[in-house]
Design a protein around this motif. Structure first.
Motif, PDB file in Angstrom:
ATOM      1  N   SER A  58      -1.615   2.521  12.898  1.00 35.80           N
ATOM      2  CA  SER A  58      -2.547   2.980  13.922  1.00 35.80           C
ATOM      3  C   SER A  58      -3.433   1.842  14.424  1.00 35.80           C
ATOM      4  CB  SER A  58      -3.422   4.103  13.363  1.00 35.80           C
ATOM      5  OG  SER A  58      -4.141   3.648  12.236  1.00 35.80           O
ATOM      6  N   ARG A  59      -4.115   2.126  15.510  1.00 37.92           N
ATOM      7  CA  ARG A  59      -5.005   1.147  16.135  1.00 37.92           C
ATOM      8  C   ARG A  59      -6.222   0.897  15.246  1.00 37.92           C
ATOM      9  NH1 ARG A  59      -7.090   1.249  22.393  1.00 37.92           N
ATOM     10  NH2 ARG A  59      -8.307  -0.664  22.283  1.00 37.92           N
ATOM     11  N   TYR A  63      -9.150  -3.940  17.854  1.00 36.62           N
ATOM     12  CA  TYR A  63      -8.095  -4.257  18.819  1.00 36.62           C
ATOM     13  C   TYR A  63      -8.599  -4.069  20.242  1.00 36.62           C
ATOM     14  CZ  TYR A  63      -4.633  -3.781  15.026  1.00 36.62           C
ATOM     15  OH  TYR A  63      -3.916  -3.898  13.867  1.00 36.62           O
ATOM     16  N   THR A  64      -8.306  -5.025  21.076  1.00 34.56           N
ATOM     17  CA  THR A  64      -8.609  -4.863  22.497  1.00 34.56           C
ATOM     18  C   THR A  64      -7.576  -3.923  23.102  1.00 34.56           C
ATOM     19  OG1 THR A  64      -7.186  -6.697  23.180  1.00 34.56           O
ATOM     20  CG2 THR A  64      -9.513  -7.227  22.651  1.00 34.56           C
ATOM     21  N   ASP A  65      -7.885  -3.369  24.256  1.00 31.79           N
ATOM     22  CA  ASP A  65      -6.915  -2.521  24.948  1.00 31.79           C
ATOM     23  C   ASP A  65      -5.658  -3.323  25.265  1.00 31.79           C
ATOM     24  OD1 ASP A  65      -8.618  -0.346  24.841  1.00 31.79           O
ATOM     25  OD2 ASP A  65      -9.353  -0.616  26.887  1.00 31.79           O
ATOM     26  N   GLU A  66      -5.828  -4.586  25.618  1.00 29.25           N
ATOM     27  CA  GLU A  66      -4.686  -5.434  25.952  1.00 29.25           C
ATOM     28  C   GLU A  66      -3.758  -5.596  24.741  1.00 29.25           C
ATOM     29  OE1 GLU A  66      -3.793  -9.767  28.026  1.00 29.25           O
ATOM     30  OE2 GLU A  66      -5.699  -9.471  26.980  1.00 29.25           O
ATOM     31  N   LYS A  67      -4.337  -5.838  23.584  1.00 31.42           N
ATOM     32  CA  LYS A  67      -3.526  -6.004  22.378  1.00 31.42           C
ATOM     33  C   LYS A  67      -2.832  -4.697  22.020  1.00 31.42           C
ATOM     34  CE  LYS A  67      -3.677  -7.288  17.511  1.00 31.42           C
ATOM     35  NZ  LYS A  67      -4.407  -7.976  16.468  1.00 31.42           N
ATOM     36  N   TRP A  68      -3.552  -3.583  22.070  1.00 27.04           N
ATOM     37  CA  TRP A  68      -2.960  -2.295  21.723  1.00 27.04           C
ATOM     38  C   TRP A  68      -1.846  -1.936  22.709  1.00 27.04           C
ATOM     39  CZ3 TRP A  68      -1.977   0.228  17.703  1.00 27.04           C
ATOM     40  CH2 TRP A  68      -1.674   1.594  17.713  1.00 27.04           C
ATOM     41  N   ASP A  69      -2.049  -2.179  23.997  1.00 23.06           N
ATOM     42  CA  ASP A  69      -1.003  -1.920  24.993  1.00 23.06           C
ATOM     43  C   ASP A  69       0.241  -2.752  24.700  1.00 23.06           C
ATOM     44  OD1 ASP A  69      -2.668  -0.128  26.280  1.00 23.06           O
ATOM     45  OD2 ASP A  69      -3.232  -1.513  27.883  1.00 23.06           O
ATOM     46  N   CYS A  73       3.975  -1.273  23.723  1.00 22.82           N
ATOM     47  CA  CYS A  73       5.187  -1.685  24.438  1.00 22.82           C
ATOM     48  C   CYS A  73       6.240  -2.239  23.481  1.00 22.82           C
ATOM     49  CB  CYS A  73       4.854  -2.721  25.511  1.00 22.82           C
ATOM     50  SG  CYS A  73       4.006  -2.041  26.931  1.00 22.82           S
ATOM     51  N   ARG A  97       0.985   5.802  14.194  1.00 24.97           N
ATOM     52  CA  ARG A  97       0.055   5.377  15.247  1.00 24.97           C
ATOM     53  C   ARG A  97      -0.926   6.472  15.630  1.00 24.97           C
ATOM     54  NH1 ARG A  97       4.125   3.261  19.634  1.00 24.97           N
ATOM     55  NH2 ARG A  97       5.280   4.994  18.761  1.00 24.97           N
TER      56      ARG A  97
END
Length: 136
Positions: A58-59, A63-69, A73, A97
Motif C-alpha cells: 500500500s501507499r 509518497y508523492t502523487d507522482e511516485k504513487w502514480d 502504472c 494496495r
C-alpha cells in the motif's frame, strides 16, 4: 538470486516503494517490466520453486502523487504482462494496495511500518496466501 542458495519452494517478490526509487525517474515502465519479467522467469526456472508470488504494498504517507502514480502504472503493466505470458498460471498476485494504515502503524519517518503495522499487513497477507495456496 540469493534465495536460490536455500532451494526455496516459495518465492514472493515484494514490489514496494523503495524498490522503485532507483527507477522512478530514470527507467521507462516498459524497461522495468522487462526486468521484472526476466526476474520472474529466472525464479520460475529454479528447480526447487513450486510457488511464485508478486506482492504489492500500500501507499505510504511520504509518497508523492507522482511516485504513487508511477507505482500504480508499473503494477498494472506487470499484472497484464504476467497474465499474457507463459507465467500466468505460475505467478500469483497478492495485492495489498487497498490497505490504509493509520499513522500509528509507522515509525516517525512515515515510510516504514513499525511492529504493529507489519503485524496488520502480515495478518492480511497470510489470509491471502492461505486462500491461494491452502495447506496440503
Amino acid at each position: 538470486i540469493i534465495c536460490f542458495d536455500f532451494d526455496p519452494e516459495t518465492v514472493i517478490l515484494h514490489a514496494a516503494g523503495n524498490d522503485f526509487d532507483f527507477a522512478f525517474k530514470t527507467l521507462t515502465i516498459e524497461a522495468l517490466k522487462v526486468r521484472l519479467m526476466d526476474l520472474f522467469r529466472a525464479i520460475d526456472s529454479h528447480p526447487s520453486v513450486k510457488r511464485i508470488g508478486y506482492f504489492l504494498s500500500s501507499r505510504r504517507p511520504t509518497y508523492t502523487d507522482e511516485k504513487w502514480d508511477f507505482m500504480i502504472c508499473v503494477h498494472a503493466f506487470m499484472i497484464e504482462a504476467i497474465e499474457e505470458s507463459e507465467l500466468k498460471d505460475r505467478v500469483k498476485v497478492f495485492d495489498l494496495r487497498y490497505m490504509v494504515h493509520p499513522l500509528d502503524d509507522f515509525y516517525h519517518d512515515r515510510s516504514h511500518l513499525n511492529d504493529q503495522g507489519h503485524g496488520r499487513k502480515a495478518k492480511e497477507l497470510l489470509r491471502l496466501l492461505q486462500e491461494t495456496w491452502p495447506a496440503a
